[in-house]
Every structure is written in structure tokens, then in C-alpha cells.
Design a protein around this motif. Structure first.
Motif, PDB file in Angstrom:
ATOM      1  N   GLU A  68       5.874  36.254  19.144  1.00 11.68           N
ATOM      2  CA  GLU A  68       6.719  36.873  20.174  1.00 11.68           C
ATOM      3  C   GLU A  68       8.022  36.104  20.350  1.00 11.68           C
ATOM      4  O   GLU A  68       9.097  36.697  20.479  1.00 11.68           O
ATOM      5  CB  GLU A  68       5.960  36.960  21.491  1.00 11.68           C
ATOM      6  N   ARG A  69       7.946  34.775  20.367  1.00 11.37           N
ATOM      7  CA  ARG A  69       9.168  33.969  20.483  1.00 11.37           C
ATOM      8  C   ARG A  69      10.092  34.201  19.291  1.00 11.37           C
ATOM      9  O   ARG A  69      11.309  34.371  19.440  1.00 11.37           O
ATOM     10  CB  ARG A  69       8.817  32.485  20.575  1.00 11.37           C
ATOM     11  N   ALA A  70       9.508  34.190  18.104  1.00 11.15           N
ATOM     12  CA  ALA A  70      10.315  34.334  16.894  1.00 11.15           C
ATOM     13  C   ALA A  70      10.938  35.725  16.806  1.00 11.15           C
ATOM     14  O   ALA A  70      12.098  35.870  16.394  1.00 11.15           O
ATOM     15  CB  ALA A  70       9.464  34.054  15.659  1.00 11.15           C
ATOM     16  N   TRP A  71      10.180  36.742  17.175  1.00 10.50           N
ATOM     17  CA  TRP A  71      10.714  38.103  17.110  1.00 10.50           C
ATOM     18  C   TRP A  71      11.873  38.281  18.090  1.00 10.50           C
ATOM     19  O   TRP A  71      12.904  38.876  17.751  1.00 10.50           O
ATOM     20  CB  TRP A  71       9.614  39.122  17.383  1.00 10.50           C
ATOM     21  N   ALA A  72      11.724  37.744  19.296  1.00  8.82           N
ATOM     22  CA  ALA A  72      12.818  37.811  20.272  1.00  8.82           C
ATOM     23  C   ALA A  72      14.039  37.054  19.756  1.00  8.82           C
ATOM     24  O   ALA A  72      15.182  37.507  19.914  1.00  8.82           O
ATOM     25  CB  ALA A  72      12.360  37.241  21.615  1.00  8.82           C
ATOM     26  N   ALA A  73      13.816  35.908  19.115  1.00 13.24           N
ATOM     27  CA  ALA A  73      14.931  35.125  18.583  1.00 13.24           C
ATOM     28  C   ALA A  73      15.610  35.840  17.426  1.00 13.24           C
ATOM     29  O   ALA A  73      16.829  35.779  17.276  1.00 13.24           O
ATOM     30  CB  ALA A  73      14.434  33.755  18.135  1.00 13.24           C
ATOM     31  N   LEU A  74      14.835  36.529  16.590  1.00 14.87           N
ATOM     32  CA  LEU A  74      15.407  37.260  15.462  1.00 14.87           C
ATOM     33  C   LEU A  74      16.315  38.384  15.946  1.00 14.87           C
ATOM     34  O   LEU A  74      17.338  38.674  15.326  1.00 14.87           O
ATOM     35  CB  LEU A  74      14.293  37.826  14.577  1.00 14.87           C
ATOM     36  N   ALA A  75      15.949  39.026  17.042  1.00 15.94           N
ATOM     37  CA  ALA A  75      16.725  40.146  17.559  1.00 15.94           C
ATOM     38  C   ALA A  75      17.903  39.708  18.427  1.00 15.94           C
ATOM     39  O   ALA A  75      18.728  40.543  18.801  1.00 15.94           O
ATOM     40  CB  ALA A  75      15.815  41.074  18.369  1.00 15.94           C
ATOM     41  N   ALA A  76      17.995  38.433  18.736  1.00 16.08           N
ATOM     42  CA  ALA A  76      19.051  37.942  19.625  1.00 16.08           C
ATOM     43  C   ALA A  76      20.397  37.919  18.909  1.00 16.08           C
ATOM     44  O   ALA A  76      20.477  37.661  17.712  1.00 16.08           O
ATOM     45  CB  ALA A  76      18.705  36.538  20.122  1.00 16.08           C
ATOM     46  N   PRO A  77      21.490  38.160  19.637  1.00 17.53           N
ATOM     47  CA  PRO A  77      22.825  38.127  19.011  1.00 17.53           C
ATOM     48  C   PRO A  77      23.312  36.726  18.693  1.00 17.53           C
ATOM     49  O   PRO A  77      24.259  36.557  17.932  1.00 17.53           O
ATOM     50  CB  PRO A  77      23.715  38.786  20.070  1.00 17.53           C
ATOM     51  N   ASP A  78      22.672  35.723  19.271  1.00 17.22           N
ATOM     52  CA  ASP A  78      22.992  34.316  19.014  1.00 17.22           C
ATOM     53  C   ASP A  78      21.837  33.726  18.208  1.00 17.22           C
ATOM     54  O   ASP A  78      20.686  33.724  18.663  1.00 17.22           O
ATOM     55  CB  ASP A  78      23.142  33.583  20.351  1.00 17.22           C
ATOM     56  N   PRO A  79      22.094  33.201  17.000  1.00 15.11           N
ATOM     57  CA  PRO A  79      21.001  32.727  16.144  1.00 15.11           C
ATOM     58  C   PRO A  79      20.485  31.333  16.490  1.00 15.11           C
ATOM     59  O   PRO A  79      19.627  30.809  15.777  1.00 15.11           O
ATOM     60  CB  PRO A  79      21.626  32.736  14.748  1.00 15.11           C
ATOM     61  N   ALA A  80      20.970  30.720  17.570  1.00 18.78           N
ATOM     62  CA  ALA A  80      20.594  29.342  17.877  1.00 18.78           C
ATOM     63  C   ALA A  80      19.096  29.198  18.094  1.00 18.78           C
ATOM     64  O   ALA A  80      18.461  28.258  17.607  1.00 18.78           O
ATOM     65  CB  ALA A  80      21.368  28.840  19.090  1.00 18.78           C
ATOM     66  N   ALA A  81      18.496  30.122  18.863  1.00 16.07           N
ATOM     67  CA  ALA A  81      17.059  30.022  19.137  1.00 16.07           C
ATOM     68  C   ALA A  81      16.245  30.172  17.856  1.00 16.07           C
ATOM     69  O   ALA A  81      15.251  29.472  17.651  1.00 16.07           O
ATOM     70  CB  ALA A  81      16.637  31.073  20.156  1.00 16.07           C
ATOM     71  N   LEU A  82      16.674  31.054  16.984  1.00 14.51           N
ATOM     72  CA  LEU A  82      15.959  31.245  15.723  1.00 14.51           C
ATOM     73  C   LEU A  82      16.050  29.984  14.862  1.00 14.51           C
ATOM     74  O   LEU A  82      15.069  29.568  14.245  1.00 14.51           O
ATOM     75  CB  LEU A  82      16.546  32.441  14.972  1.00 14.51           C
ATOM     76  N   ALA A  83      17.219  29.360  14.857  1.00 16.38           N
ATOM     77  CA  ALA A  83      17.397  28.145  14.060  1.00 16.38           C
ATOM     78  C   ALA A  83      16.535  26.999  14.576  1.00 16.38           C
ATOM     79  O   ALA A  83      16.210  26.078  13.825  1.00 16.38           O
ATOM     80  CB  ALA A  83      18.865  27.737  14.067  1.00 16.38           C
ATOM     81  N   GLY A  84      16.141  27.060  15.844  1.00 18.58           N
ATOM     82  CA  GLY A  84      15.356  25.987  16.429  1.00 18.58           C
ATOM     83  C   GLY A  84      13.860  26.133  16.263  1.00 18.58           C
ATOM     84  O   GLY A  84      13.095  25.297  16.751  1.00 18.58           O
ATOM     85  N   ILE A  85      13.417  27.176  15.573  1.00 17.40           N
ATOM     86  CA  ILE A  85      11.976  27.412  15.430  1.00 17.40           C
ATOM     87  C   ILE A  85      11.336  26.318  14.576  1.00 17.40           C
ATOM     88  O   ILE A  85      11.750  26.061  13.449  1.00 17.40           O
ATOM     89  CB  ILE A  85      11.713  28.791  14.822  1.00 17.40           C
ATOM     90  N   LYS A  86      10.332  25.677  15.149  1.00 17.95           N
ATOM     91  CA  LYS A  86       9.576  24.651  14.427  1.00 17.95           C
ATOM     92  C   LYS A  86       8.087  24.832  14.715  1.00 17.95           C
ATOM     93  O   LYS A  86       7.334  23.867  14.738  1.00 17.95           O
ATOM     94  CB  LYS A  86      10.017  23.247  14.845  1.00 17.95           C
ATOM     95  N   ASP A  87       7.653  26.042  14.931  1.00 16.76           N
ATOM     96  CA  ASP A  87       6.306  26.311  15.422  1.00 16.76           C
ATOM     97  C   ASP A  87       5.258  26.067  14.349  1.00 16.76           C
ATOM     98  O   ASP A  87       5.317  26.631  13.261  1.00 16.76           O
ATOM     99  CB  ASP A  87       6.215  27.753  15.923  1.00 16.76           C
ATOM    100  N   GLU A  88       4.277  25.234  14.662  1.00 14.56           N
ATOM    101  CA  GLU A  88       3.211  24.944  13.714  1.00 14.56           C
ATOM    102  C   GLU A  88       2.135  26.028  13.704  1.00 14.56           C
ATOM    103  O   GLU A  88       1.301  26.047  12.800  1.00 14.56           O
ATOM    104  CB  GLU A  88       2.574  23.589  14.038  1.00 14.56           C
ATOM    105  N   ALA A  89       2.152  26.909  14.691  1.00 15.08           N
ATOM    106  CA  ALA A  89       1.135  27.957  14.731  1.00 15.08           C
ATOM    107  C   ALA A  89       1.274  28.901  13.535  1.00 15.08           C
ATOM    108  O   ALA A  89       0.278  29.436  13.041  1.00 15.08           O
ATOM    109  CB  ALA A  89       1.235  28.739  16.045  1.00 15.08           C
ATOM    110  N   LEU A  90       2.507  29.120  13.092  1.00 11.50           N
ATOM    111  CA  LEU A  90       2.787  29.926  11.901  1.00 11.50           C
ATOM    112  C   LEU A  90       3.526  29.009  10.925  1.00 11.50           C
ATOM    113  O   LEU A  90       4.755  28.969  10.888  1.00 11.50           O
ATOM    114  CB  LEU A  90       3.629  31.156  12.262  1.00 11.50           C
ATOM    115  N   PRO A  91       2.791  28.244  10.122  1.00 12.93           N
ATOM    116  CA  PRO A  91       3.392  27.132   9.378  1.00 12.93           C
ATOM    117  C   PRO A  91       4.425  27.533   8.333  1.00 12.93           C
ATOM    118  O   PRO A  91       5.279  26.713   7.968  1.00 12.93           O
ATOM    119  CB  PRO A  91       2.186  26.458   8.719  1.00 12.93           C
TER     120      PRO A  91
END
Length: 307
Positions: free
Chosen positions: A160-183
Motif C-alpha cells: 500500500e505504501r509503495a503503490w501510493a508512492a508510485l502514483a504520487a507526483p513527487d518521486p521522493a517517497a518512492l525513492a525512499g523505499i527500503k522495505d524488507e517485507a517485499l525484498p
């Protein structure tokens, strides 16, 4: 147990049964790794925007494309009829992008949560490079029996976090993804962000690989695609999916590629770009939720920066 297999394509439809994985099959294939990812919560509006982009990118009629997207989404409504839902998604960005969309959709259907299993790998013995499940034979797939794992609450949240970040107009949140749940997701996301224009020459990574492929001389499409695959650090584009990239390069008012006699070759402008004497002009296009030319990729800092 009544089982259904969910896959981002049809490549496993005929081999799963002989491999010892019986069950029904559902394709969920919208390649959200390319083009716009709308922020709308309206499924019909989402499908319409995606269908219009796919039709334009691949020279298709939008109506049947929209119909297929709607049918695939409707097929997800049948999953509660099964005791086990096995998701087949490997490590590349094509798969990971569809996986986060799928899990983000299914996160709000708690009746399914105990039935979902994820089969996800990034390598297979004897297959180098390993591109995906589709290159494996039925006997090879059979060795994966028991490798699937239950989808966890942490994986739903990560998706859910990653999908919201992918759809965001600012890519900063997507670039910060380091989630180990989806390695496999962080590396795949970085490959996605490399499709932004680079600060060095204005080219996306795929555009640069295409120009380099033909720098020794003219090549037909099949050879350009093979060279692109061989040099991509994390290949995720199918052959047809490379066509919009090439189209941008040769249909521009000032093209970097020419297409003559069925072969692609560098223009003088393309040669200058590769030699560092010119920059590729960024035209309006979507990279997920980002509308260019607002952002670029800084390869030295490995992060997106405002244009």
C-alpha cells in the motif's frame, strides 16, 4: 484445496499443471511499470486512463483495451471462491509493480488474507541470467514446490505504501523505499526511477541502452532488443514494451534514431548525445505518477531531483 494461480501474464498457464501446480488461472497484466499511474480511487476511471495511454503507446483501439482491463479486475472478485490463491511474481519491475497494485487492492479484502500465498524468486540454478518464471520448464517449476509463503500483514502494508508512492507526483517517497517485507521491491523501484531523464544527458536508462546498441552500426529491432536486454542491469521490458521507447527516439522533431529499411541507426544528433556533446530533450510523458519534464534522475546521488 481449490486453488487459483494469479500471474502477470499467460506464460505459466500451460506449464503449472504439468509442474504439479493444478488449479485455475487468472491473468492480471496491466503493465503499470510503464505510463501513467492515476491517483484516482475510481476503478473505471483508472482503467480508462490506462487504456487510453496503452492504446496510444502501442497503436491499439482503446475500447478493447479498456474491456480487457475491466475483465481482469473483475476476475479478482472471484478469488474468494478458492481455498488457496497462489501469486506468481518474480523480482523485476514489471512483476513488482503489478504485485504492489494487486496487494494494495486485496489488502481491503480480509476474507482472502489467510488464503494468499506468494511465490517469488530472483534466481534459479542453471538459469543465468534469470529473467522470470516464464523461461522455466515444467520440471524446473516443479522444484519450487513448497517455496510459496503466506502473504503477511507487513507485505500488505508495504504494498500500500509503495503503490501510493508510485502514483504520487513527487518521486521522493518512492525513492525512499527500503522495505524488507517485499525484498525485491527496492531494487526494482530504483530501476523504475532510472527511467527518469538523467541529469547527465537527458536520456532515460532504456533510451541510452537503445542508442548504445546501435552505436556500432544499424540493427533490426530484434537485435536492438537483445542488446537492450543484455545490458539492462535489471531487465523488465518485454520486446513489444521497448517499442514506445524507440518511438520516442525516432519520432521526435529532432530524432536521435532513424529507422530506415527496417533497421535503427543513430542520427548525427544521437551520436552527439552519446559522445556527451548534446542532451536529449525531455518531452512530456508519464513515469508512474510523475509527469515529465518536472524531475530528473541524478545517477551520482542515486536519487530523483527537480528539473
Amino acid at each position: 484445496m481449490r486453488t487459483v494461480h494469479v500471474r502477470c501474464g499467460d506464460d505459466l498457464r500451460e506449464t503449472l499443471g504439468p509442474a504439479g501446480f493444478p488449479g485455475d488461472f487468472v491473468s492480471f497484466t496491466d503493465p503499470v511499470c510503464q505510463g501513467p499511474v492515476p491517483r484516482t480511487a475510481d476503478p473505471a476511471e483508472f482503467d480508462a486512463i490506462r487504456a487510453d495511454w496503452l492504446a496510444g503507446a502501442y497503436d491499439l483501439d482503446a475500447a478493447p483495451v479498456r474491456g480487457r482491463l475491466s475483465q481482469e479486475r473483475a476476475a479478482l472478485d472471484t478469488l474468494e471462491a478458492y481455498d488457496r490463491v497462489l501469486l506468481w511474481f518474480e523480482h523485476d519491475w514489471f512483476d513488482q509493480a503489478i504485485l504492489i497494485r494487486l496487494l494494495a487492492l486485496l489488502a481491503h479484502r480480509p476474507a482472502l488474507h489467510g488464503r494468499l500465498r506468494l511465490m517469488s524468486i530472483d534466481a534459479f540454478p542453471g538459469e543465468d541470467p534469470f529473467i522470470g518464471f516464464g523461461q522455466l520448464s515444467a520440471p524446473q517449476l516443479a522444484t519450487l514446490t513448497g517455496r510459496e509463503r503466506p502473504v503477511t500483514a507487513e507485505q500488505f502494508a508495504a504494498a500500500e505504501r509503495a503503490w501510493a508512492a508510485l502514483a504520487a507526483p513527487d518521486p521522493a517517497a518512492l525513492a525512499g523505499i527500503k522495505d524488507e517485507a517485499l525484498p525485491y521491491l527496492p531494487r526494482a523501484v530504483r530501476r523504475h526511477l532510472a527511467e527518469l531523464p538523467w541529469t547527465t544527458d537527458g536520456l532515460s536508462l532504456s533510451e541510452r541502452l537503445c542508442l548504445r546498441a546501435v552505436s556500432p552500426g544499424p540493427l533490426p529491432f530484434a537485435a536492438v532488443y537483445r542488446a537492450h536486454q543484455d545490458t539492462d542491469p535489471l531487465p523488465y521490458l518485454g520486446d513489444v514494451m521497448l517499442l514506445p521507447v524507440l518511438k520516442r527516439l525516432h519520432d521526435a522533431e529532432r530524432p536521435a534514431l532513424a529507422l530506415r529499411g527496417g533497421e535503427y541507426q543513430l542520427t548525427a544528433y544521437g551520436q552527439r548525445i552519446l559522445h556527451g556533446d548534446a542532451s536529449w530533450q525531455t518531452f512530456p510523458r508519464w513515469v508512474g505518477g510523475v509527469l515529465l519534464p518536472g524531475w530528473r534522475w541524478d545517477p551520482d546521488a542515486a536519487r530523483p531531483v527537480p528539473a
